[in-house]
Scaffold this motif. Structure first.
Motif, short mmCIF file in Angstrom:
data_model
loop_
_atom_site.label_atom_id
_atom_site.label_comp_id
_atom_site.label_asym_id
_atom_site.label_seq_id
_atom_site.Cartn_x
_atom_site.Cartn_y
_atom_site.Cartn_z
N ALA A 1 -75.36 25.82 -22.59
CA ALA A 1 -76.21 26.82 -23.24
C ALA A 1 -75.72 28.22 -22.90
O ALA A 1 -75.67 29.10 -23.77
CB ALA A 1 -77.67 26.64 -22.81
N GLY B 1 -72.96 29.37 -24.93
CA GLY B 1 -73.27 29.63 -26.33
C GLY B 1 -73.48 28.42 -27.20
O GLY B 1 -73.56 28.52 -28.43
N ASP C 1 -75.72 25.76 -28.88
CA ASP C 1 -77.10 25.48 -29.25
C ASP C 1 -77.21 23.97 -29.45
O ASP C 1 -76.88 23.44 -30.52
CB ASP C 1 -77.46 26.23 -30.54
N GLU C 2 -77.65 23.28 -28.42
CA GLU C 2 -77.64 21.81 -28.42
C GLU C 2 -78.48 21.22 -29.56
O GLU C 2 -78.08 20.27 -30.22
CB GLU C 2 -78.12 21.30 -27.06
N ALA D 1 -79.35 22.60 -32.49
CA ALA D 1 -78.71 22.84 -33.79
C ALA D 1 -77.49 21.95 -33.97
O ALA D 1 -77.23 21.42 -35.06
CB ALA D 1 -78.32 24.31 -33.92
#
Length: 369
Positions: free
Chosen positions: A318, A321, A323-324, A326
């Motif tokens: 995270a 950058g 976004d797990e 998404a």
């Protein structure tokens, strides 16, 4: 005793992520059962596309069925069911010895139905009835429409392999659908024992972020996602809701690790097998990975029931950058699109072979196996 035997003793099932007529007719699949503790297998449109495209083992059957007027999906299902029912019979002793826990094979509904719950339920029931094998799963994707179809199919008594799951949240949605289906069966006075597995795809996470995160994080995301899902799985199995169903005779929906062949040539070829060793789970693997693990794999322990360092690792992604949530949605969508493309390729190769083989016979030169 090789590493596959050690996994078996740990309580993890190894399933082959492949099916070809060659595996069956040469006795190779039977050897994998004997030598490598393989206790099931899975299939998908890509696997069948490669098997039919790259061998002539299906040519005689394609010719005969095309001559009967069959084409497209109908012809393919004849081929697939011939292979999978034979494989199911091979695994039947395991299925019976484990009271239905193991010894399964899987057949996927058409990927073109990914957004149509009603049609998926109808096709799942038809395929299972046609196969007439108690140990054949119908694969249904864990998409929003698929979740509806999973509940309805379980309620109808159709065993389901939930595919294309990429996160804890997607897994929990599929697990809840399974629970609702079983609860409805109990309310209706039906047998609560309907088999199911939930398949978490692992390596595709690492492929997706390889060029977006520091090298120190390479090949760690998929395993962390799996660990997080495993914690949720273990928590569900001790929940009051599940215990009530278990007391009524239901069997757990087992967690399955899919997409576990190493994609990064710089990483160990047994990376995901060693990291995902865990009791009461399944790892479905390509032949190449199975052979590598039997040759030089090691089992150094079991995955922590509480997920171990999963949250620490995911926090690092995270911060980099990623976004797990998404990305999980994106990977599921791309997975469905990939299977749809493979389905199209599969239909094309069947049409091409059908035309070529029929034309060859009409010209007096029928091609044989």
């Amino acid at each position: 005793m090789n590493a596959t035997d050690h996994l078996h003793e740990l309580g993890q099932s190894l399933w082959l992520d492949n099916i070809t007529r060659g595996l069956l007719v040469t006795g190779t699949l039977q050897r994998y059962l004997r030598d490598f503790a393989v206790t099931g297998l899975t299939s998908n449109p890509t696997i069948f596309d490669h098997a039919i495209r790259n061998t002539d083992l299906y040519d005689t059957a394609i010719h005969e069925k095309a001559a009967e007027g069959k084409s497209g999906e109908a012809l393919f299902l004849d081929l697939a069911l011939a292979d999978l029912t034979q494989a199911a019979d091979l695994f039947r002793p395991i299925h019976e010895a484990t009271a239905g826990v193991d010894g399964w094979v899987s057949l996927e509904v058409s990927p073109l139905l990914v957004n149509d719950a009603v049609a998926t339920v109808r096709e799942a029931a038809q395929l299972h009835a046609r196969a007439q094998r108690a140990n054949l799963f119908i694969k249904i994707p864990g998409t929003p429409a698929g979740v509806i179809a999973i509940e309805e199919s379980i309620f109808a008594g159709v065993p389901v392999n939930v595919t294309l799951l990429f996160s804890r949240e997607q897994y929990l949605a599929a697990a809840a659908a399974y629970l609702r289906g079983i609860e409805r069966r109990i309310t209706a006075g039906l047998d609560p024992k309907v088999g199911s597995v939930a398949s978490i795809f692992v390596s595709r996470w690492d492929v997706a972020v390889k060029d977006k995160v520091p090298e120190a994080l390479h090949n760690h995301l998929g395993i962390a996602i799996a660990k997080r899902a495993y914690r949720a799985y273990r928590e569900l199995l001790v929940s009051p809701r599940w215990r009530k169903l278990a007391d009524a005779g239901a069997q757990p929906q087992r967690l399955l690790w899919a997409s576990t062949g190493t994609k990064d040539p710089a990483a160990p070829d047994t990376l995901y097998l060693q990291a995902l060793a865990a009791p009461n789970t399944i790892n479905t693997i390509p032949e190449k990975t199975l052979l590598a693990f039997a040759d030089h794999g090691t089992v150094s322990g079991s995955m922590a029931a509480d997920g171990g360092d999963a949250e620490t690792v995911l926090a690092a992604f995270a911060q980099a950058g990623v976004d797990e949530a998404a990305l999980a949605t994106q990977l599921q969508r791309e997975g469905a699109e990939s299977f749809s493309k493979s389905w199209g390729d599969l239909m094309a190769v069947i049409a091409s072979k059908s035309a070529t083989l029929v034309k060859s016979e009409s010209g007096g030169g029928r091609k044989h196996d």
